[in-house]
Design a protein around this motif. Structure first.
Motif, PDB file in Angstrom:
ATOM      1  N   ASN A  25       0.813  -1.205   0.000  1.00 30.15           N
ATOM      2  CA  ASN A  25       0.000   0.000   0.000  1.00 30.15           C
ATOM      3  C   ASN A  25       0.854   1.265   0.000  1.00 30.15           C
ATOM      4  OD1 ASN A  25      -2.610  -0.987  -0.235  1.00 30.15           O
ATOM      5  ND2 ASN A  25      -2.790  -1.399   1.962  1.00 30.15           N
ATOM      6  N   LEU A  26       2.150   1.105  -0.204  1.00 28.01           N
ATOM      7  CA  LEU A  26       3.023   2.254  -0.420  1.00 28.01           C
ATOM      8  C   LEU A  26       2.940   2.666  -1.890  1.00 28.01           C
ATOM      9  CD1 LEU A  26       6.228   1.157   1.542  1.00 28.01           C
ATOM     10  CD2 LEU A  26       4.895   3.220   2.005  1.00 28.01           C
ATOM     11  N   VAL A  27       2.706   3.950  -2.119  1.00 32.69           N
ATOM     12  CA  VAL A  27       2.688   4.490  -3.479  1.00 32.69           C
ATOM     13  C   VAL A  27       3.496   5.782  -3.491  1.00 32.69           C
ATOM     14  CG1 VAL A  27       0.507   3.444  -4.192  1.00 32.69           C
ATOM     15  CG2 VAL A  27       0.483   5.631  -2.998  1.00 32.69           C
ATOM     16  N   PRO A  28       4.090   6.145  -4.641  1.00 32.29           N
ATOM     17  CA  PRO A  28       5.011   7.289  -4.676  1.00 32.29           C
ATOM     18  C   PRO A  28       4.446   8.588  -4.116  1.00 32.29           C
ATOM     19  CG  PRO A  28       5.193   6.038  -6.703  1.00 32.29           C
ATOM     20  CD  PRO A  28       4.052   5.438  -5.934  1.00 32.29           C
ATOM     21  N   ASP A  29       3.180   8.885  -4.378  1.00 35.34           N
ATOM     22  CA  ASP A  29       2.612  10.161  -3.940  1.00 35.34           C
ATOM     23  C   ASP A  29       2.574  10.314  -2.421  1.00 35.34           C
ATOM     24  OD1 ASP A  29       2.248  10.922  -6.515  1.00 35.34           O
ATOM     25  OD2 ASP A  29       0.072  10.599  -6.547  1.00 35.34           O
ATOM     26  N   TYR A  30       2.616   9.199  -1.689  1.00 29.73           N
ATOM     27  CA  TYR A  30       2.444   9.262  -0.234  1.00 29.73           C
ATOM     28  C   TYR A  30       3.645   8.703   0.530  1.00 29.73           C
ATOM     29  CZ  TYR A  30      -2.223  10.172  -1.933  1.00 29.73           C
ATOM     30  OH  TYR A  30      -3.282  10.705  -2.609  1.00 29.73           O
ATOM     31  N   LEU A  31       4.782   8.553  -0.144  1.00 25.91           N
ATOM     32  CA  LEU A  31       5.964   8.022   0.534  1.00 25.91           C
ATOM     33  C   LEU A  31       6.412   8.937   1.677  1.00 25.91           C
ATOM     34  CD1 LEU A  31       8.167   6.613  -2.375  1.00 25.91           C
ATOM     35  CD2 LEU A  31       6.870   5.324  -0.670  1.00 25.91           C
ATOM     36  N   GLU A  32       6.460  10.219   1.427  1.00 24.22           N
ATOM     37  CA  GLU A  32       6.923  11.138   2.469  1.00 24.22           C
ATOM     38  C   GLU A  32       5.989  11.112   3.671  1.00 24.22           C
ATOM     39  OE1 GLU A  32       8.207  15.842   3.083  1.00 24.22           O
ATOM     40  OE2 GLU A  32       7.521  15.124   1.125  1.00 24.22           O
ATOM     41  N   ARG A  33       4.702  11.079   3.413  1.00 21.18           N
ATOM     42  CA  ARG A  33       3.714  11.015   4.499  1.00 21.18           C
ATOM     43  C   ARG A  33       3.917   9.779   5.361  1.00 21.18           C
ATOM     44  NH1 ARG A  33      -2.301  12.170   4.858  1.00 21.18           N
ATOM     45  NH2 ARG A  33      -3.195  10.532   6.167  1.00 21.18           N
ATOM     46  N   LEU A  34       4.292   8.662   4.722  1.00 19.62           N
ATOM     47  CA  LEU A  34       4.443   7.389   5.421  1.00 19.62           C
ATOM     48  C   LEU A  34       5.895   7.107   5.813  1.00 19.62           C
ATOM     49  CD1 LEU A  34       1.949   5.336   3.244  1.00 19.62           C
ATOM     50  CD2 LEU A  34       1.570   6.204   5.560  1.00 19.62           C
ATOM     51  N   LEU A  35       6.785   8.103   5.642  1.00 17.00           N
ATOM     52  CA  LEU A  35       8.178   8.060   6.119  1.00 17.00           C
ATOM     53  C   LEU A  35       9.034   7.053   5.382  1.00 17.00           C
ATOM     54  CD1 LEU A  35       7.448   8.289   9.967  1.00 17.00           C
ATOM     55  CD2 LEU A  35       7.709  10.158   8.330  1.00 17.00           C
ATOM     56  N   PHE A  36       8.755   6.831   4.115  1.00 15.90           N
ATOM     57  CA  PHE A  36       9.564   5.937   3.296  1.00 15.90           C
ATOM     58  C   PHE A  36      10.206   6.712   2.154  1.00 15.90           C
ATOM     59  CE2 PHE A  36       8.257   2.372   5.630  1.00 15.90           C
ATOM     60  CZ  PHE A  36       8.888   1.231   5.136  1.00 15.90           C
ATOM     61  N   ASP A  37      11.353   6.204   1.675  1.00 14.48           N
ATOM     62  CA  ASP A  37      12.036   6.795   0.523  1.00 14.48           C
ATOM     63  C   ASP A  37      11.842   5.960  -0.736  1.00 14.48           C
ATOM     64  OD1 ASP A  37      13.324   8.899   2.046  1.00 14.48           O
ATOM     65  OD2 ASP A  37      14.589   7.331   2.889  1.00 14.48           O
ATOM     66  N   ASP A  38      11.407   4.717  -0.575  1.00  9.14           N
ATOM     67  CA  ASP A  38      11.289   3.798  -1.701  1.00  9.14           C
ATOM     68  C   ASP A  38      10.239   2.749  -1.356  1.00  9.14           C
ATOM     69  OD1 ASP A  38      11.757   2.587  -4.122  1.00  9.14           O
ATOM     70  OD2 ASP A  38      13.897   2.219  -3.783  1.00  9.14           O
ATOM     71  N   ILE A  39       9.939   1.879  -2.321  1.00  6.95           N
ATOM     72  CA  ILE A  39       8.903   0.866  -2.120  1.00  6.95           C
ATOM     73  C   ILE A  39       9.541  -0.522  -2.184  1.00  6.95           C
ATOM     74  CG2 ILE A  39       6.734  -0.084  -2.972  1.00  6.95           C
ATOM     75  CD1 ILE A  39       6.215   2.669  -4.279  1.00  6.95           C
ATOM     76  N   PRO A  40       9.668  -1.221  -1.046  1.00  2.31           N
ATOM     77  CA  PRO A  40      10.234  -2.574  -1.070  1.00  2.31           C
ATOM     78  C   PRO A  40       9.308  -3.553  -1.792  1.00  2.31           C
ATOM     79  CG  PRO A  40      10.239  -1.639   1.163  1.00  2.31           C
ATOM     80  CD  PRO A  40       9.361  -0.774   0.324  1.00  2.31           C
ATOM     81  N   CYS A 384      19.460  -8.189   2.357  1.00  7.37           N
ATOM     82  CA  CYS A 384      18.790  -6.953   2.772  1.00  7.37           C
ATOM     83  C   CYS A 384      18.413  -6.011   1.636  1.00  7.37           C
ATOM     84  CB  CYS A 384      19.701  -6.193   3.729  1.00  7.37           C
ATOM     85  SG  CYS A 384      21.247  -5.665   2.942  1.00  7.37           S
ATOM     86  N   SER A 385      18.408  -6.463   0.388  1.00 10.96           N
ATOM     87  CA  SER A 385      18.213  -5.508  -0.708  1.00 10.96           C
ATOM     88  C   SER A 385      16.872  -4.788  -0.612  1.00 10.96           C
ATOM     89  CB  SER A 385      18.338  -6.215  -2.056  1.00 10.96           C
ATOM     90  OG  SER A 385      17.284  -7.145  -2.241  1.00 10.96           O
ATOM     91  N   GLU A 386      15.828  -5.464  -0.116  1.00 12.10           N
ATOM     92  CA  GLU A 386      14.509  -4.835  -0.003  1.00 12.10           C
ATOM     93  C   GLU A 386      14.270  -4.245   1.383  1.00 12.10           C
ATOM     94  OE1 GLU A 386      12.571  -4.387  -2.737  1.00 12.10           O
ATOM     95  OE2 GLU A 386      14.373  -5.233  -3.664  1.00 12.10           O
ATOM     96  N   LEU A 387      14.629  -4.953   2.434  1.00 16.31           N
ATOM     97  CA  LEU A 387      14.402  -4.445   3.789  1.00 16.31           C
ATOM     98  C   LEU A 387      15.122  -3.116   4.012  1.00 16.31           C
ATOM     99  CD1 LEU A 387      14.720  -7.731   5.899  1.00 16.31           C
ATOM    100  CD2 LEU A 387      12.611  -6.485   5.351  1.00 16.31           C
ATOM    101  N   SER A 388      16.307  -2.966   3.433  1.00 10.70           N
ATOM    102  CA  SER A 388      17.092  -1.750   3.658  1.00 10.70           C
ATOM    103  C   SER A 388      16.451  -0.515   3.041  1.00 10.70           C
ATOM    104  CB  SER A 388      18.508  -1.923   3.107  1.00 10.70           C
ATOM    105  OG  SER A 388      18.485  -2.124   1.702  1.00 10.70           O
ATOM    106  N   ARG A 389      15.494  -0.693   2.145  1.00 11.00           N
ATOM    107  CA  ARG A 389      14.816   0.464   1.540  1.00 11.00           C
ATOM    108  C   ARG A 389      13.999   1.245   2.568  1.00 11.00           C
ATOM    109  NH1 ARG A 389      14.760  -0.131  -4.210  1.00 11.00           N
ATOM    110  NH2 ARG A 389      15.358  -2.238  -4.842  1.00 11.00           N
ATOM    111  N   GLY A 390      13.716   0.621   3.694  1.00  8.72           N
ATOM    112  CA  GLY A 390      12.969   1.313   4.747  1.00  8.72           C
ATOM    113  C   GLY A 390      13.834   2.165   5.638  1.00  8.72           C
ATOM    114  N   ARG A 391      15.160   2.180   5.395  1.00  6.51           N
ATOM    115  CA  ARG A 391      16.117   2.974   6.175  1.00  6.51           C
ATOM    116  C   ARG A 391      16.165   2.532   7.632  1.00  6.51           C
ATOM    117  NH1 ARG A 391      16.851   4.143   1.674  1.00  6.51           N
ATOM    118  NH2 ARG A 391      18.597   2.824   2.229  1.00  6.51           N
ATOM    119  N   GLY A 392      16.369   1.222   7.817  1.00  8.76           N
ATOM    120  CA  GLY A 392      16.562   0.699   9.158  1.00  8.76           C
ATOM    121  C   GLY A 392      17.297  -0.623   9.081  1.00  8.76           C
ATOM    122  N   GLY A 393      18.164  -0.913  10.048  1.00 12.70           N
ATOM    123  CA  GLY A 393      18.973  -2.129  10.025  1.00 12.70           C
ATOM    124  C   GLY A 393      18.482  -3.190  10.985  1.00 12.70           C
TER     125      GLY A 393
END
Length: 406
Positions: A25-40, A384-393
């Motif tokens: 349910n992550l989409v580009p228009d709402y990434l900033e609102r949902l605190l993401f930089d990319d879509i895993p 971690c190629s997809e998990l790291s897109r959330g900016r957390g380790g």
């Protein structure tokens, strides 16, 4: 019983969340609102997360899942109904027609399906035409969700923190993440294994100031480090300090690390983690822009705090409070300007210790991982190629519940 008195004691039980439909349910228009930089990519993110859990289990760690504990916590019908009402309140669902339709919609779900759906979010096209009973129902027409998805849930470190035998039930900085803490609230109030009327709650989710788990590091039975960061307020640290330092716990000092307020330095644990006795990973840029304050009990009045700015360099400050002969700072990518910046963006300094000198790390941070091994640290490397897109380790994705004594 909850038991965390260090960052490196043998990890015995940990809370995770396996990524779910919320990522889809992550989409580009709402990434900033949902605190993401990319879509895993969900399928691969789940496989990577399963690999993480397998490493933990393979080293004797009991893995518990947030979604399963939450399901078991709403087994009582009255608790389930109360949970739904509170969740809708915190999801800012105030339109009377929308609430009515949603509650009716949720009736068809089992407890597990309900928890999964609330985590994933509810799209407007999933439910019947909304009943127009309020101005909110009539005017809120363009946004595609009735309830926002919760894609940050797989970072279980942040909504609460286990400290000693108690917890902080955190007030998150952003509204989009503050709903995450409701799951912990119901688990600790209702789950057969974890409910305890005598549980120490050092900080409450209804506090006026923000405190997030990624900023809290339990360095020893005497010392806790907390980041003053983009997500944690200094006032929250003071309130927490008053409660825990004057409790029956063993903690004597809170070290408040004032770090730069920027995305790459989101929490203290994104730039600084403990990997062994006297050994730490650190991002060089944070080291160069760091102020530390020590907080202890006042000698004058009960309940008051004594706060002092530390003038010694970081290594000597840690030596002093941890009472160790030597401190080693293992700098992300060796401090190389290019490599450190790249690996820090992918949480090169964010490690999860499962025992003294033994950590889980992301595969992509190979320069830092090699340095850890050169410093005598055993590394368990996870994909971690997809998990790291959330900016957390790995540390961000885990909440220790029980650690053994050192």
């Amino acid at each position: 019983m909850l038991n965390v008195y260090s960052e490196i004691g043998k990890l015995e039980a940990v809370l995770l969340h396996r990524p779910g439909k919320e990522l889809e349910n992550l989409v580009p228009d709402y990434l900033e609102r949902l605190l993401f930089d990319d879509i895993p990519f969900l399928d691969l993110a789940r496989r990577e997360h399963d690999n993480f859990a397998e490493i933990l289990r393979g080293n004797g760690v009991e893995v518990l899942y947030l979604e399963e504990l939450a399901t078991e916590s709403i087994d009582n019908p009255d608790v389930r109904n109360d949970f739904i009402e509170k969740f809708l309140d915190e999801g800012n669902v105030v339109g009377l027609g929308t609430r009515e339709v949603l509650k009716d919609y949720f009736e068809r779900f089992s407890n597990k399906e309900l928890i999964d759906k609330l985590m994933a979010g509810v799209r407007k096209d999933e439910i019947p035409k909304l009943i127009n009973k309020s101005l909110m129902d009539l005017t809120d027409s363009n946004y595609p969700f009735v309830l926002d998805p919760m894609p940050n849930l797989y970072f279980t470190r942040d909504p609460f923190a286990t400290i000693g035998h108690g917890i902080t039930l955190n007030h998150m900085k952003t509204n989009v993440r503050n709903r995450e803490t409701i799951f912990a609230k119901y688990i600790f109030e209702n789950h057969p294994r974890f409910k305890n009327p005598n549980l120490h709650i050092w900080f409450n989710r209804k506090e006026a100031f923000s405190l997030e788990g990624g900023d809290i590091l339990v360095l020893s039975p005497k010392v806790i480090a907390i980041g003053i960061s983009a997500r944690t307020d200094a006032a929250a640290i003071e309130r927490f300090s008053e409660r825990i330092l004057y409790s029956d716990e063993s903690f004597e000092t809170i070290l408040a690390f004032d770090i730069p307020k920027k995305r790459a330095f989101m929490h203290l644990d994104t730039v600084f983690t403990m990997v062994d006795h006297g050994k730490f990973t650190i991002h060089p840029e944070a080291e160069d822009n760091l102020t530390i304050y020590s907080i202890t009990k006042s000698n004058r009045f009960h309940g008051e705090l004594y706060i002092e700015k530390e003038e010694l360099p970081l290594e000597q400050t840690l030596q002093k409070y941890l009472e160790v002969d030597e401190v080693a700072l293992i700098r992300c990518a060796g401090g190389n300007a290019i490599d450190a910046a790249r690996e820090q963006w992918n949480d090169g300094s964010n490690t999860l210790a499962i025992a003294p000198g033994e950590v889980i790390v992301y595969a992509r941070n190979y320069v830092t991982n090699r340095l850890l091994e050169d410093n005598g640290i055993k590394t368990h490397v996870m994909s971690c190629s997809e998990l790291s897109r959330g900016r957390g380790g790995p540390r961000c994705m885990s909440m220790p519940l029980i650690r053994g004594s050192l």
